[in-house]
Write an enzyme that holds these catalytic residues in place. Structure first.
Site, mmCIF file in Angstrom:
data_model
loop_
_atom_site.group_PDB
_atom_site.id
_atom_site.type_symbol
_atom_site.label_atom_id
_atom_site.label_comp_id
_atom_site.label_asym_id
_atom_site.label_seq_id
_atom_site.Cartn_x
_atom_site.Cartn_y
_atom_site.Cartn_z
ATOM 1 C CB CYS A 127 -9.100 -5.109 -2.623
ATOM 2 S SG CYS A 127 -8.142 -3.535 -2.689
ATOM 3 C CB CYS B 54 -2.934 -2.986 5.763
ATOM 4 S SG CYS B 54 -2.630 -2.524 4.162
ATOM 5 C CB CYS C 203 -0.339 -0.314 -0.270
ATOM 6 S SG CYS C 203 -1.019 -1.773 0.868
#
Lengths: 297, 405
Positions: free
Chosen positions: A35, A62, A106
């Site tokens: 992922c 990210c 996250c």
């Protein structure tokens, strides 16, 4: 592009405590390359005081994964190990002035890395029991795996029930088709699920329904009402909210929603869900209303 | 510093000439082309000339083969649903694993309705196997839909050959050509392609206008029924300004097609070579010998694409990524996965797509900016072990051999 807060951008472009930590005595590796996230959290814990003196991270991920990692290290530095374990993913998101719903995972990863690093420091093995699916409800950041688990565990049959249990679908309603698909799939897997049996009109409550006395005394009614509120409280508290009973006037039950629940766009849906539970528990039609609507004597 | 736009496969700048052409259709030429009076007639005339401009770029035999739609997605949906509706005895669609969501999402939905969808696999360079394709062609197949060029890698499929093969078996052939039109030569009258989708905003026309090419004589069922617009094949009052703009954009594209394959291609090659010469553990994806002249998709290993894009954006450079995070899903690009690109690389894929507006100076600035960004992010990555040694030309290349032919 995502709408990142200035704080997220700042932590992404200038991450704190990035890179390996030579003298680390607690290391947590979490995430999944699939992922697109992986995080190594390195802690230097003082064995005498159990205070986290240094925290470093390395992240494959990210912008918000990097920012969440950076924020986490800043939050936990100077905390004791036990205090650090109390840091929630919401705390990490709050520290960053919020994360887009798609990016909440996250911050979850940050918390898991912390648990793993502490386990490693204590010589324990941490097991990742967290599985993630595609994001279905963007309003409340609920993914497919969570919906499927809840549908299975509670034998849910309708989108409304899913909304009540998970909040998914309670906002813009754009994900209702996705929720219906999950319901259909789970239904197909149930024993005898292939049969076309209509969903029960009145959904079964997760707890076994109590035998309903023909006539309840006022004391009995209020006791049941309090029990119902108690049962929804953990769900509200998870979202930093709470509920209190104010008054019962015949068929009208007045409550106040507190904390994050108050003024939330979901207030009506939350009360609707509570009302459904009240009706099931009391065996009579009642209305659950905000105390602000209570008639002035 | 002027920003640098290298995301032309996502959308393009509307050419100023195109803007000038369309503006009068918001003001003095506001008429409905269906009207008898002069207000309508002048708009009708403009649509006719726009249709001819599109026809010319596509090399279509008749101007009536051009149907204006609202976008590429509408054209794709119309083509696929029409083929199924017009041939109820056939229940199968053949497509590829690397199509745009405009095709794949529709196909997945059709599968739920009982249709059979066969997706052709691709190899490590994103190429399909024509023998596998041939083996799937039978009387149950209503339609083959294969993209002319891939939006992520620029890889070109042999759609003319595929259309011939489908035609020989009496099967309709559709191609999603939104990335190909205007970048490579297309001459539909000399092909067996039955339907083709194009989208205005990919070739310097505005958003909100598309075309479905429908070969004369191909059985067709409209998606939108209503008025007689587009000869009853796409009801709804025409987007006159958009159509005029698209016509002008097609004319410009035809005039510049050589430039796309010389100047733009040279800049693309310079960009790709310039980056790869400085950054280790990076490789171009797709069929580099057979791709669009404007597209370079580079996989940077061990780092994540969205982080690259944010860093690039800070330096005024716009690009795109196949990482999971940029889409909101958890999986990286289906195109990269279909090609078997490992996850560590797929998440770091970065697409640079050029246009004829890009300059040599811009490309040099990007070449100068990228290596430092990659190095900075790799320092943060737990997968990256050569700390202090990354990014430079001397970086170790021995430890890793990408699983890529």
């Amino acid at each position: 592009m995502w709408e990142y807060s200035d704080k997220v951008r700042e932590h992404f472009f200038n991450p704190r405590n990035a890179g390996p930590l030579e003298e680390a005595n607690g290391i947590g590796d979490v995430g999944s390359i699939k992922c697109g996230d992986a995080l190594r959290l390195m802690l230097k814990v003082n064995p005498d005081t159990e205070v986290i003196e240094e925290a470093h991270f390395q992240t494959f991920g990210c912008g918000s994964a990097i920012a969440s990692s950076s924020a986490l290290t800043e939050i936990i530095k100077g905390m004791t190990v036990d205090a650090a374990l109390g840091v929630s993913n919401q705390d990490i998101a709050d520290y960053l002035d919020g994360l887009p719903p798609e990016k909440m995972h996250c911050s979850v990863m940050g918390r898991e890395a912390l648990q793993a690093a502490v386990a490693n420091y204590r010589g324990e093995v941490w097991k990742d029991d967290h599985e993630e699916g595609a994001l279905i409800c963007k309003c409340f950041a609920v993914d497919a795996v969570m919906i499927e688990d809840v549908v299975k565990a509670n034998n849910l049959n309708t989108v409304e029930e899913v909304t009540f249990y998970t909040k998914a679908g309670g906002g813009c309603a754009a994900c209702h088709e996705g929720i219906e698909e999950i319901l259909a799939r789970v239904k197909g897997e149930r024993p005898g699920g292939g049969e076309t049996s209509p969903p029960p009109v009145c959904p079964a409550a997760p707890e076994t329904a109590k035998p309903k006395p023909s006539k309840l005394t006022s004391v009995q009614r209020i006791k049941i009402i309090e029990e119902v509120l108690e049962s929804v409280r953990p769900m509200l508290r998870r979202d930093h909210g709470d509920v209190d009973l104010v008054e019962v006037q015949g068929k009208k039950i007045f409550v106040t929603l507190k904390g994050a629940c108050s003024g939330c766009m979901m207030e009506a849906a939350t009360l609707g869900g509570v009302q459904q539970k009240m009706i099931e528990a009391l065996g009579e039609l009642v209305q659950v209303l905000p105390a602000s609507l209570m008639p002035v004597e | 510093m002027e920003p640098i736009y290298l995301d032309n496969n996502a959308t393009t700048r509307v050419d100023p000439v195109v803007v000038a052409a369309m503006l009068p259709f918001f003001t003095e030429h506001f008429g409905n082309p269906s009207s008898i009076h002069a207000f309508g007639a002048q708009v009708g005339k403009a649509l006719k000339s726009a249709r001819a401009q599109v026809q010319s770029l596509l090399g279509a035999e008749h101007d009536s083969e051009i149907i204006f739609t609202s976008c590429g997605t509408e054209s794709d949906s119309t083509a696929i649903l029409s083929a199924l509706k017009a041939q109820p005895e056939r229940n199968t669609v053949i497509t590829t694993a690397v199509e745009h969501p405009a095709i794949l999402t529709l196909c997945e939905w059709l599968e739920k309705d009982g249709y059979v969808v066969k997706k052709l696999a691709v190899d490590k360079k994103g190429r399909i196997d024509l023998d596998e394709y041939k083996s799937l062609l039978n009387d149950n197949v209503a339609l083959v839909s294969a993209m002319w060029a891939n939006n992520e890698t620029g890889t070109i499929f042999p759609v003319e050959t595929m259309a011939e093969m489908a035609h020989a078996k009496g099967i309709l052939f559709h191609t999603d050509a939104v990335q190909a039109v205007g970048k490579i030569g297309i001459d539909l009258k000399n092909t067996k392609i039955d339907m083709l989708s194009l989208s205005g905003h990919k070739l310097h026309a505005p958003k909100g206008i598309g075309v479905l090419y429908l070969r004369r004589g191909v059985r067709f069922r409209p998606l939108l029924r209503g008025g007689h617009q587009e000869r009853g094949r796409r009801a709804g009052t025409e987007n006159a300004a958009g159509i005029v703009a698209l016509g002008r954009a097609c004319e410009l594209a035809q005039a510049h097609i050589a430039e796309e394959n010389t100047t733009v291609k040279r800049l693309r090659d310079k960009l790709e070579a310039g980056i790869l010469a400085q950054v280790s553990h990076a490789f171009p994806t797709g069929d580099t010998a057979n791709r669009l002249p404007n597209t370079s998709n580079i996989a940077f290993e061990y780092i994540e694409g969205e982080a690259i894009l944010l860093m690039l954006n800070k330096m005024g450079i716009a690009a795109s990524s196949g990482s999971a995070c940029t889409s909101g899903s958890l999986e990286p690009s289906h195109v990269m996965r279909a090609m078997g690109i490992p996850y560590t690389a797929a998440h770091g894929t970065t697409r640079f797509s050029l246009s004829r507006y890009n300059t040599e100076e811009e490309i040099e600035r990007v070449i100068a900016a990228v290596p430092a960004i990659i190095a900075q992010l790799r320092k943060l990555s737990p997968y990256w072990t050569d700390n202090g040694n990354c990014g430079g030309p001397a970086a170790a290349k021995d430890s890793f051999a990408p699983a890529y032919a």
